[in-house]
Design an enzyme around this catalytic site. Structure first.
Site, mmCIF file in Angstrom:
data_model
loop_
_atom_site.group_PDB
_atom_site.id
_atom_site.type_symbol
_atom_site.label_atom_id
_atom_site.label_comp_id
_atom_site.label_asym_id
_atom_site.label_seq_id
_atom_site.Cartn_x
_atom_site.Cartn_y
_atom_site.Cartn_z
ATOM 1 N N LYS A 32 1.668 1.840 7.539
ATOM 2 C CA LYS A 32 1.805 0.889 8.708
ATOM 3 C C LYS A 32 2.759 1.596 9.515
ATOM 4 O O LYS A 32 3.465 2.433 9.408
ATOM 5 C CB LYS A 32 2.355 -0.177 8.239
ATOM 6 C CG LYS A 32 1.177 -1.406 7.506
ATOM 7 C CD LYS A 32 0.100 -1.723 8.458
ATOM 8 C CE LYS A 32 0.554 -2.617 9.736
ATOM 9 N NZ LYS A 32 -0.757 -2.594 10.551
ATOM 10 N N HIS A 74 -0.876 1.035 16.490
ATOM 11 C CA HIS A 74 -1.057 0.003 17.404
ATOM 12 C C HIS A 74 0.155 -0.357 18.523
ATOM 13 O O HIS A 74 0.604 -1.215 18.545
ATOM 14 C CB HIS A 74 -1.164 -1.230 16.519
ATOM 15 C CG HIS A 74 -2.246 -1.115 15.169
ATOM 16 N ND1 HIS A 74 -3.837 -1.039 15.708
ATOM 17 C CD2 HIS A 74 -2.206 -0.977 13.957
ATOM 18 C CE1 HIS A 74 -4.294 -1.225 14.299
ATOM 19 N NE2 HIS A 74 -3.347 -0.882 13.560
ATOM 20 N N VAL A 129 -1.938 -12.882 10.318
ATOM 21 C CA VAL A 129 -0.854 -11.710 9.529
ATOM 22 C C VAL A 129 -1.401 -10.409 10.153
ATOM 23 O O VAL A 129 -2.556 -10.083 10.167
ATOM 24 C CB VAL A 129 -1.246 -11.768 8.062
ATOM 25 C CG1 VAL A 129 -0.619 -10.749 7.244
ATOM 26 C CG2 VAL A 129 -0.906 -13.255 7.510
ATOM 27 N N ALA A 130 -0.298 -9.649 10.453
ATOM 28 C CA ALA A 130 -0.643 -8.455 10.968
ATOM 29 C C ALA A 130 -0.787 -6.981 9.983
ATOM 30 O O ALA A 130 -1.340 -6.096 10.512
ATOM 31 C CB ALA A 130 0.632 -7.794 11.799
ATOM 32 N N ASP A 179 -3.038 -7.000 15.147
ATOM 33 C CA ASP A 179 -2.242 -5.680 15.147
ATOM 34 C C ASP A 179 -2.350 -5.290 16.854
ATOM 35 O O ASP A 179 -1.545 -4.306 17.260
ATOM 36 C CB ASP A 179 -2.947 -4.614 14.503
ATOM 37 C CG ASP A 179 -2.447 -4.610 12.940
ATOM 38 O OD1 ASP A 179 -1.122 -5.142 12.765
ATOM 39 O OD2 ASP A 179 -3.262 -4.594 12.097
ATOM 40 N N MET A 217 -3.073 -7.591 7.071
ATOM 41 C CA MET A 217 -3.825 -8.302 6.079
ATOM 42 C C MET A 217 -4.408 -7.620 5.055
ATOM 43 O O MET A 217 -4.176 -7.941 3.850
ATOM 44 C CB MET A 217 -5.159 -8.679 6.841
ATOM 45 C CG MET A 217 -5.073 -10.034 7.738
ATOM 46 S SD MET A 217 -6.763 -10.632 8.646
ATOM 47 C CE MET A 217 -7.735 -11.128 7.186
ATOM 48 N N ARG A 262 -26.151 -4.441 19.822
ATOM 49 C CA ARG A 262 -25.532 -4.640 18.368
ATOM 50 C C ARG A 262 -26.078 -6.126 18.156
ATOM 51 O O ARG A 262 -26.533 -6.397 17.008
ATOM 52 C CB ARG A 262 -24.217 -4.784 18.546
ATOM 53 C CG ARG A 262 -23.368 -5.191 17.441
ATOM 54 C CD ARG A 262 -23.859 -3.981 16.219
ATOM 55 N NE ARG A 262 -23.230 -4.310 14.982
ATOM 56 C CZ ARG A 262 -23.712 -4.118 14.000
ATOM 57 N NH1 ARG A 262 -24.844 -3.187 13.817
ATOM 58 N NH2 ARG A 262 -22.971 -4.196 12.789
ATOM 59 N N TYR A 269 -1.127 4.302 10.836
ATOM 60 C CA TYR A 269 -1.500 3.132 11.957
ATOM 61 C C TYR A 269 -0.400 3.111 12.880
ATOM 62 O O TYR A 269 0.881 2.981 12.540
ATOM 63 C CB TYR A 269 -1.928 2.071 11.287
ATOM 64 C CG TYR A 269 -3.155 2.153 10.494
ATOM 65 C CD1 TYR A 269 -4.325 2.310 11.229
ATOM 66 C CD2 TYR A 269 -3.225 1.837 8.919
ATOM 67 C CE1 TYR A 269 -5.867 2.288 10.640
ATOM 68 C CE2 TYR A 269 -4.511 1.899 8.467
ATOM 69 C CZ TYR A 269 -5.649 2.342 9.246
ATOM 70 O OH TYR A 269 -6.814 2.257 8.399
ATOM 71 N N SER A 316 -21.670 -13.007 24.038
ATOM 72 C CA SER A 316 -20.431 -13.592 24.487
ATOM 73 C C SER A 316 -20.186 -13.777 25.959
ATOM 74 O O SER A 316 -20.213 -12.571 26.699
ATOM 75 C CB SER A 316 -19.439 -12.878 23.714
ATOM 76 O OG SER A 316 -18.242 -13.263 23.948
ATOM 77 N N ARG A 360 1.015 -1.097 0.068
ATOM 78 C CA ARG A 360 0.211 -0.075 0.262
ATOM 79 C C ARG A 360 0.842 1.393 -0.106
ATOM 80 O O ARG A 360 2.202 1.311 0.396
ATOM 81 C CB ARG A 360 -0.852 0.232 1.166
ATOM 82 C CG ARG A 360 -2.188 -0.942 1.217
ATOM 83 C CD ARG A 360 -2.740 -0.976 2.393
ATOM 84 N NE ARG A 360 -2.090 -1.701 3.587
ATOM 85 C CZ ARG A 360 -2.403 -1.830 4.774
ATOM 86 N NH1 ARG A 360 -3.481 -1.675 5.167
ATOM 87 N NH2 ARG A 360 -1.798 -2.515 5.550
ATOM 88 N N GLU A 394 -5.804 4.723 13.930
ATOM 89 C CA GLU A 394 -6.877 3.897 14.738
ATOM 90 C C GLU A 394 -7.466 4.250 15.965
ATOM 91 O O GLU A 394 -8.714 4.057 16.723
ATOM 92 C CB GLU A 394 -6.244 2.466 15.224
ATOM 93 C CG GLU A 394 -5.255 2.479 16.021
ATOM 94 C CD GLU A 394 -3.815 2.868 15.868
ATOM 95 O OE1 GLU A 394 -2.769 2.602 16.656
ATOM 96 O OE2 GLU A 394 -3.573 3.206 14.587
#
Length: 370
Positions: free
Chosen positions: A75, A96, A298-299, A270, A301, A203, A94, A220, A15, A118
């Site tokens: 990233k 994280h 995969v961090a 992430d 994706m 939700r 991003y 949950s 990206r 984020e």
């Protein structure tokens, strides 16, 4: 403002943080943009495309970082990148950080101002810069999960939708937010048996009304998740606590109870992952097996579908870039409390409370934001 666009260097990250069309908007506003040589090639943009939009081309990352006041990435910076940052620069990407103490300390040591996509909150209480990549990751999770269920990948050899006379796969989605909803849509479209777990009764009601009972909605609890692990063919972890580390919803003991060849896809990786047995992987080596269960963690994706992801991201980030460049960083953040929640590091200090708590580091807001 001088804006720098470096080439992404994370493994299999294609990206780019700015399209030529978006660059032209910023140039029209009077800003100077330097983009690193070949930064857009992974999504089909040439140096000439950016030059036609008014950008200059930097020969390498060092030149881009040296010239820029505002660094815009996709990233989180790798060690060689945060070593280039200075206290007079702002990083917008991003981050994280709650799952990455070494990066946090690197950014603190640089003295730069770091704003995380984020943790920015929109006027409706949403996460506008996380949403586009959450949509992509949610949709991708079903594709990669279906592939990992193939016997050649270590999976059970189960087709998500089954065939007439053969039951479909049981897909469990933990989290009914943006990623989880997109995953549910895709799994339902492939005719899987889909259950969505969430702790928000509102939700769950929304999802039930939206899909007319075509997916199961379950409140949950630890016991409910443990029971689901016994029966699931594919579990997708799509939980999110903004800025904070993801909760571990599936324990190692639960993984041991799962069917051999079942699959876990951890969208939350992430932020540290929501499965106790998860650890970050890459597109070049995406899976590993624990107790017979295939893990896909995969961090980055969305980097696999880089062109779609780039356009989806930039349409959301461009308005914020324009505000940072046009108003100045401090004024832009002071003018919008939701935007200010994106501030994660400033003046060598962690400035986001959830990040500081999870990393066990001091928290303080800069004086100019108080």
């Amino acid at each position: 403002m001088r804006i720098g666009i470096p080439k992404e260097i994370k493994v299999h990250e294609y990206r780019v943080s700015l399209t030529p069309d978006a660059a032209a908007e910023l140039v029209h506003d009077g800003h100077q943009i330097m983009i690193e040589n070949s930064a857009g090639e992974g999504v089909g943009f040439s140096n000439a495309d950016y030059q036609a939009s008014g950008c200059t081309i930097g020969a390498n990352a060092d030149e881009v970082f040296e010239a820029a006041e505002l660094i815009v990435k996709v990233k989180e910076p790798q060690p060689v990148e945060y070593a280039r940052l200075r206290e007079d620069q702002t990083l917008f990407t991003y981050l994280h950080l709650a799952a990455d103490k070494s990066q946090a300390k690197g950014l603190m040591a640089s003295g730069c101002t770091s704003i995380a996509y984020e943790t920015i909150v929109g006027p409706r209480g949403d996460l506008p810069l996380l949403q586009p990549m959450s949509e992509v990751a949610g949709r991708m999770s079903v594709h990669v999960g279906a592939h990992c269920l193939e016997r050649s990948e270590g999976g059970r050899g189960v087709l998500l939708g089954g065939v007439p006379g053969v039951a479909p796969a049981k897909v469990v989605i933990l989290g009914g937010g943006v990623s989880g909803t997109n995953a549910a849509q895709m799994a339902m479209g492939l005719r899987a048996d889909v259950s969505v777990f969430d702790i928000s009764d509102n939700r769950l009601n929304e999802l039930d009304a939206l899909y007319g009972g075509r997916i199961k909605t379950i409140y949950s609890t630890k016991q409910a998740v443990a029971k689901a692990c016994l029966e699931a063919d594919l579990i997708i972890g799509a939980v999110l606590v903004p800025g904070a580390a993801a909760p571990k919803l599936v324990t190692a003991e639960m993984v041991r109870t799962m069917k051999p060849g079942a699959v876990l896809v951890d969208i939350a990786i992430d932020q540290g992952g929501c499965f106790e047995t998860s650890h970050a992987t890459t597109h070049s080596d995406p899976t590993f097996i624990v107790d017979g269960v295939v893990h896909y963690c995969v961090a980055n994706m969305p980097g696999a579908v880089a062109r779609t992801s780039t356009f989806a991201l930039v349409k959301s980030t461009l308005p914020y870039m324009k505000r940072l460049a046009g108003q100045g960083v401090q004024e832009a953040l002071k003018a919008d409390a939701g935007f200010a929640l994106g501030l994660n590091v400033a003046g060598g200090t962690i400035t986001h409370e959830a990040v500081a708590r999870d990393l066990e580091l001091p928290f303080a807001l800069p004086s100019w934001l108080n």
